[in-house]
Write a protein that holds these residues in place. Structure first.
Motif, PDB file in Angstrom:
ATOM      1  N   PRO A  76      -1.646   8.435 -12.269  1.00 15.60           N
ATOM      2  CA  PRO A  76      -1.331   7.925 -10.920  1.00 15.60           C
ATOM      3  C   PRO A  76      -1.421   6.410 -10.786  1.00 15.60           C
ATOM      4  O   PRO A  76      -0.483   5.792 -10.265  1.00 15.60           O
TER       5      PRO A  76
ATOM      6  N   ALA B 126       1.698   3.931 -10.022  1.00 15.74           N
ATOM      7  CA  ALA B 126       1.573   3.090  -8.831  1.00 15.74           C
ATOM      8  C   ALA B 126       1.849   1.632  -9.176  1.00 15.74           C
ATOM      9  O   ALA B 126       2.561   0.930  -8.445  1.00 15.74           O
TER      10      ALA B 126
ATOM     11  N   ALA C  64       1.898   6.639  -6.908  1.00 17.97           N
ATOM     12  CA  ALA C  64       0.785   7.467  -7.382  1.00 17.97           C
ATOM     13  C   ALA C  64       1.023   8.949  -7.129  1.00 17.97           C
ATOM     14  O   ALA C  64       0.453   9.800  -7.825  1.00 17.97           O
ATOM     15  N   ILE C  65       1.857   9.271  -6.138  1.00 21.11           N
ATOM     16  CA  ILE C  65       2.155  10.678  -5.832  1.00 21.11           C
ATOM     17  C   ILE C  65       3.348  11.192  -6.635  1.00 21.11           C
ATOM     18  O   ILE C  65       3.293  12.258  -7.262  1.00 21.11           O
TER      19      ILE C  65
ATOM     20  N   TYR D 221      10.177   0.129   2.749  1.00 22.07           N
ATOM     21  CA  TYR D 221       8.835  -0.206   3.232  1.00 22.07           C
ATOM     22  C   TYR D 221       8.755  -1.671   3.666  1.00 22.07           C
ATOM     23  O   TYR D 221       8.152  -1.985   4.693  1.00 22.07           O
TER      24      TYR D 221
ATOM     25  N   LEU E 173       0.821  -1.222   0.000  1.00 18.51           N
ATOM     26  CA  LEU E 173       0.000   0.000   0.000  1.00 18.51           C
ATOM     27  C   LEU E 173       0.849   1.264   0.000  1.00 18.51           C
ATOM     28  O   LEU E 173       0.607   2.162  -0.827  1.00 18.51           O
ATOM     29  N   PRO E 174       1.846   1.408   0.893  1.00 23.53           N
ATOM     30  CA  PRO E 174       2.674   2.628   0.826  1.00 23.53           C
ATOM     31  C   PRO E 174       3.470   2.732  -0.468  1.00 23.53           C
ATOM     32  O   PRO E 174       3.703   3.844  -0.959  1.00 23.53           O
ATOM     33  N   GLN E 175       3.861   1.603  -1.039  1.00 18.94           N
ATOM     34  CA  GLN E 175       4.576   1.636  -2.318  1.00 18.94           C
ATOM     35  C   GLN E 175       3.649   2.124  -3.426  1.00 18.94           C
ATOM     36  O   GLN E 175       4.038   2.953  -4.260  1.00 18.94           O
ATOM     37  N   LEU E 176       2.428   1.616  -3.438  1.00 23.45           N
ATOM     38  CA  LEU E 176       1.425   2.082  -4.397  1.00 23.45           C
ATOM     39  C   LEU E 176       1.183   3.576  -4.249  1.00 23.45           C
ATOM     40  O   LEU E 176       1.158   4.317  -5.239  1.00 23.45           O
ATOM     41  N   THR E 177       1.012   4.017  -3.016  1.00 21.24           N
ATOM     42  CA  THR E 177       0.728   5.428  -2.752  1.00 21.24           C
ATOM     43  C   THR E 177       1.887   6.319  -3.191  1.00 21.24           C
ATOM     44  O   THR E 177       1.677   7.380  -3.796  1.00 21.24           O
ATOM     45  N   SER E 178       3.098   5.893  -2.896  1.00 21.82           N
ATOM     46  CA  SER E 178       4.273   6.679  -3.289  1.00 21.82           C
ATOM     47  C   SER E 178       4.362   6.816  -4.799  1.00 21.82           C
ATOM     48  O   SER E 178       4.630   7.899  -5.324  1.00 21.82           O
TER      49      SER E 178
END
Length: 232
Positions: free
Chosen positions: A84, A88, A48-49, A218, A41-46
């Motif tokens: 995004p 991601a 996407a940002i 992560y 999840l944090p990898q996906l979010t990073s």
């Protein structure tokens, strides 16, 4: 007979090595995606940002132009709604390759790899600047050495190099599909198959060390019970 015995023994050793490698990779895949998947999840979010922030450079410097689903904020930011999730997904794929292919537990992932991330963003920005000033061949001759320097300074692991080559090849191929078949955007001055610029693989390779290091950070920091957890 002795020669045949030696050949047979060598073949047996090779077969055992291959079997061990397959077992190790299968174990790593299970750990990365099932047992210790807190990093996803944090990898996906990073991804996407960071992705749209980088992508905006190519929009602002007229490297590419979107055909559909654009997102614009004044005159200083432009991307597309599908960017995004695409970045991601790329972050997950690159990170997964690095984690699965790692031969040993890294000992340098205690901190967020901010310098590697900023260096990649700078490389992305530079690719947009150079596209306005020089031709594609000249740009490639600058971006590729810089990409290798990023790999040298931030992550010299063989797993990251393999992931970088895979990304540098597959990334442009995916873009060929998005531009030619999807019609989602087009490059202003493409010189490879008249669809993508020939220097774009260097940008993909340059991003791999940062993305791989981020995935390791992560994975190990969010999975304290992992048997591969680094020793504090």
């Amino acid at each position: 007979r002795r020669r045949n015995f030696q050949v047979g023994r060598s073949l047996h050793t090779v077969a055992n090595s291959i079997s061990c490698m397959k077992f190790h990779q299968a174990k790593r895949i299970r750990q990365v995606f099932i047992e210790k998947n807190e990093w996803l999840l944090p990898q996906l979010t990073s991804g996407a940002i960071i992705g749209p922030l980088c992508d905006n450079f190519h929009s602002q410097y007229e490297v590419l132009q979107y055909e559909r689903f654009q997102i614009t904020v004044g005159d200083f930011f432009e991307t597309a709604i599908w960017v995004p999730p695409l970045f991601a997904l790329a972050a997950i794929i690159i990170g997964s390759l690095a984690l699965v292919l790692d031969d040993e537990t890294p000992n340098d992932v205690q901190r967020l790899p901010l310098f590697a991330i900023f260096a990649f963003i700078a490389h992305y920005w530079l690719s947009g600047i150079l596209s306005q000033e020089i031709n594609a061949f000249e740009e490639s001759s600058i971006l590729w050495p810089l990409a290798f320097l990023l790999y040298y300074f931030f992550d010299r692991r063989p797993s990251t190099f393999i992931a970088g080559i895979v990304t540098a090849v597959s990334g442009p191929l995916i873009e060929l599909g998005l531009t030619h078949f999807g019609g989602l955007y087009h490059y202003i001055t493409p010189d490879f198959l008249s669809l993508v610029p020939s220097w774009i693989p260097a940008v993909y390779f340059a991003g791999t060390p940062a993305v791989a290091q981020l995935a390791r950070y992560y994975y190990y920091s969010l999975s304290p019970s992992s048997p591969l957890m680094i020793k504090k």
